[in-house]
Design a protein around this motif. Structure first.
Motif, PDB file in Angstrom:
ATOM      1  N   GLY A 164       0.806  -1.210   0.000  1.00 53.26           N
ATOM      2  CA  GLY A 164       0.000   0.000   0.000  1.00 53.26           C
ATOM      3  C   GLY A 164       0.843   1.265   0.000  1.00 53.26           C
ATOM      4  O   GLY A 164       2.022   1.262   0.363  1.00 53.26           O
ATOM      5  N   ARG A 365      -2.277  -5.189  -2.836  1.00 48.76           N
ATOM      6  CA  ARG A 365      -3.147  -4.029  -2.647  1.00 48.76           C
ATOM      7  C   ARG A 365      -4.223  -3.963  -3.722  1.00 48.76           C
ATOM      8  O   ARG A 365      -5.394  -3.712  -3.433  1.00 48.76           O
ATOM      9  CB  ARG A 365      -2.313  -2.744  -2.633  1.00 48.76           C
ATOM     10  CG  ARG A 365      -3.060  -1.471  -2.185  1.00 48.76           C
ATOM     11  CD  ARG A 365      -3.631  -0.655  -3.327  1.00 48.76           C
ATOM     12  NE  ARG A 365      -2.743  -0.636  -4.456  1.00 48.76           N
ATOM     13  CZ  ARG A 365      -1.622   0.099  -4.517  1.00 48.76           C
ATOM     14  NH1 ARG A 365      -1.314   0.902  -3.544  1.00 48.76           N
ATOM     15  NH2 ARG A 365      -0.849   0.050  -5.595  1.00 48.76           N
ATOM     16  N   LEU A 401      -1.511  -4.248   4.839  1.00 47.48           N
ATOM     17  CA  LEU A 401      -1.685  -3.105   3.951  1.00 47.48           C
ATOM     18  C   LEU A 401      -1.792  -1.784   4.706  1.00 47.48           C
ATOM     19  O   LEU A 401      -2.430  -1.709   5.757  1.00 47.48           O
ATOM     20  CB  LEU A 401      -2.941  -3.282   3.099  1.00 47.48           C
ATOM     21  CG  LEU A 401      -2.868  -4.319   1.978  1.00 47.48           C
ATOM     22  CD1 LEU A 401      -4.235  -4.483   1.331  1.00 47.48           C
ATOM     23  CD2 LEU A 401      -1.832  -3.917   0.927  1.00 47.48           C
ATOM     24  N   SER A 403      -3.182   1.325   3.252  1.00 52.55           N
ATOM     25  CA  SER A 403      -3.833   1.930   2.091  1.00 52.55           C
ATOM     26  C   SER A 403      -5.101   2.641   2.523  1.00 52.55           C
ATOM     27  O   SER A 403      -6.061   2.008   2.979  1.00 52.55           O
ATOM     28  CB  SER A 403      -4.163   0.857   1.041  1.00 52.55           C
ATOM     29  OG  SER A 403      -5.011   1.379   0.034  1.00 52.55           O
TER      30      SER A 403
END
Length: 439
Positions: A164, A365, A401, A403
């Motif tokens: 991410g 991602r 992640l 993100s």
């Protein structure tokens, strides 16, 4: 003293105070500022109270969107504001990237204005200016420097899709401002165009990571704009179209669909047909997404057909290529999001499933983001248990992640399935998301 300029702007907008306040708060959120203005605040401003200096650019941008034309602080009856953002299309793009990167890494207060997403900044100048001379200690660069930058960009891009945009972003920025931009001051000759292309590509990556991380939208916008300008200086239409596509993608995600259409079409026009077929498909797919968001079904489907036709006859992708590497999995994703916006939910679901299954392990991602969007489509079809099961399949990937885009999709899911929390599968998925987002 009553603020007549603000009163006239409110009258021209023709919106109730609640809607104006909501727009201001939304613009602030894009800039990473938590704002909670209400009709009472607007009444105070009308009576002569001047908002905080950091809030004025946000309020000005909000009124510019409501009115549909550019504004300055004095147009709302307020004095010139030192926090007003600069025009990112003016000045030296190398200096812009250096300053943005340094401020970004240090989280300086100057980012309050840099983080403001501006619709006016999406109006491309008729002629982009290029800089012919730069101050600073010149450094010469050659083909080996260009190769190093390209290799590092590819490595950073792989890490971005694995973990991410919020992961190692400061490392990318440090490389950009300490290793790349110094080379842009003195290089001449054959290596110069390729060097500026490589710099444009890394600046594009910085923009994409900032956007994915959920940082201030205006910060990513300004990186994208400087990537456009660096590509222009390189004379590289593909790199320029890539950065314009990034601006279009961001505009769709923020709900500015008409501007997204203009940017996507400008990206296609920039290429003038002189690009790899796969890159052309990448641009056509973005046009489809933008047209769908803007409600133009025919144009969206035509663009999808063009993208599919190009992907079918595209050559294989060089392993070193990380921008424009538009594979079948990417087309399936773009088809799914386009059809979802056109409310063809069953077909959208099928394409998103295909995209998730076709993603490689290193595309974590992308796979998770698409799966989250798939769950959203399943929920729109009133199948909350299926949507929740889709989320639960991500339990091993989600903790890895960083993100903001993924988090945003998950938060939307939680808000949408509130009535279904009595379902055991939904409850389990809800607890999983809460454990990752309620921090």
């Amino acid at each position: 003293m009553k603020n007549t300029a603000l009163q006239e702007a409110i009258a021209a907008a023709g919106k109730p105070y609640t809607q104006i306040a909501k727009t201001i708060n939304a613009v602030g959120a894009e800039a990473g500022q938590s704002m909670y203005y209400d009709p009472a605040a607007i009444a105070h401003w009308l009576s002569g109270t001047i908002p905080a200096s950091t809030a004025v650019p946000v309020i000005v941008e909000a009124f510019a969107r409501l009115l549909g034309w550019d504004l300055a602080a004095h147009d709302l009856g307020w004095p010139h504001n030192e926090a007003a953002p600069e025009d990112p299309w003016e000045g030296d793009p190398v200096a812009w990237v250096t300053r943005l990167g340094r401020d970004d890494m240090l989280n300086r207060r100057s980012l309050l204005s840099a983080g403001l997403y501006s619709l006016a900044a999406l109006n491309l100048p008729a002629n982009l200016r290029t800089i012919t001379a730069r101050s600073g200690q010149p450094r010469r660069a050659g083909a080996s420097d260009v190769e190093r930058i390209r290799m590092m960009s590819s490595q950073f891009a792989t890490a971005d899709d694995m973990f991410g945009g919020g992961h190692a972003r400061s490392t990318v920025l440090a490389y950009l401002i300490h290793e790349v931009t110094p080379l842009l001051h003195g290089t001449t000759g054959k290596a110069r165009p390729e060097l500026f292309t490589a710099a444009s590509q890394m600046t594009y990556l910085a923009a994409f990571m900032a956007s994915d991380a959920g940082n201030a939208a205006g910060l990513a916008q300004k990186y994208y704009i400087q990537a456009v300008r660096l590509a222009e200086e390189a004379g590289d239409p593909t790199a320029k179209a890539t950065a314009l596509r990034g601006l279009a993608t961001q505009a769709v995600e923020l709900g500015h669909s008409a501007r997204a259409v203009a940017l996507a079409e400008e990206a296609v026009s920039t290429l003038r047909g002189k690009c790899p077929v796969r890159v052309r498909a990448w641009m056509a797919g973005m046009c489809a997404d933008a047209h769908a968001a803007n409600g133009n079904t025919k144009a969206a489907l035509n663009a999808l057909h063009q993208a599919e036709s190009d992907v079918e006859r595209a050559d294989s992708i060089p392993e070193s290529q990380w921008t424009g590497a538009y594979r079948r999995a990417s087309l399936e994703h773009q088809t799914g999001t386009t059809l979802a916006q056109l409310a063809d939910l069953s077909a959208a679901e099928a394409h998103l499933i295909n995209s998730v299954h076709a993603r490689r392990n290193i595309e974590r991602r992308s796979r998770v983001l698409i799966a989250a969007r798939l769950a959203g489509v399943q929920l729109r079809q009133r199948r909350p248990d299926v949507a929740a099961a889709t989320v639960l399949e991500l339990r091993d990937d989600l903790p890895l992640l960083a993100s903001g885009r993924v988090t945003g999709e998950l938060v939307k899911l939680r808000a949408s399935w509130v009535p279904d929390r009595g379902n055991p599968t939904v409850n389990e998925a809800d607890r999983l998301i809460a454990s990752l987002t309620d921090r």
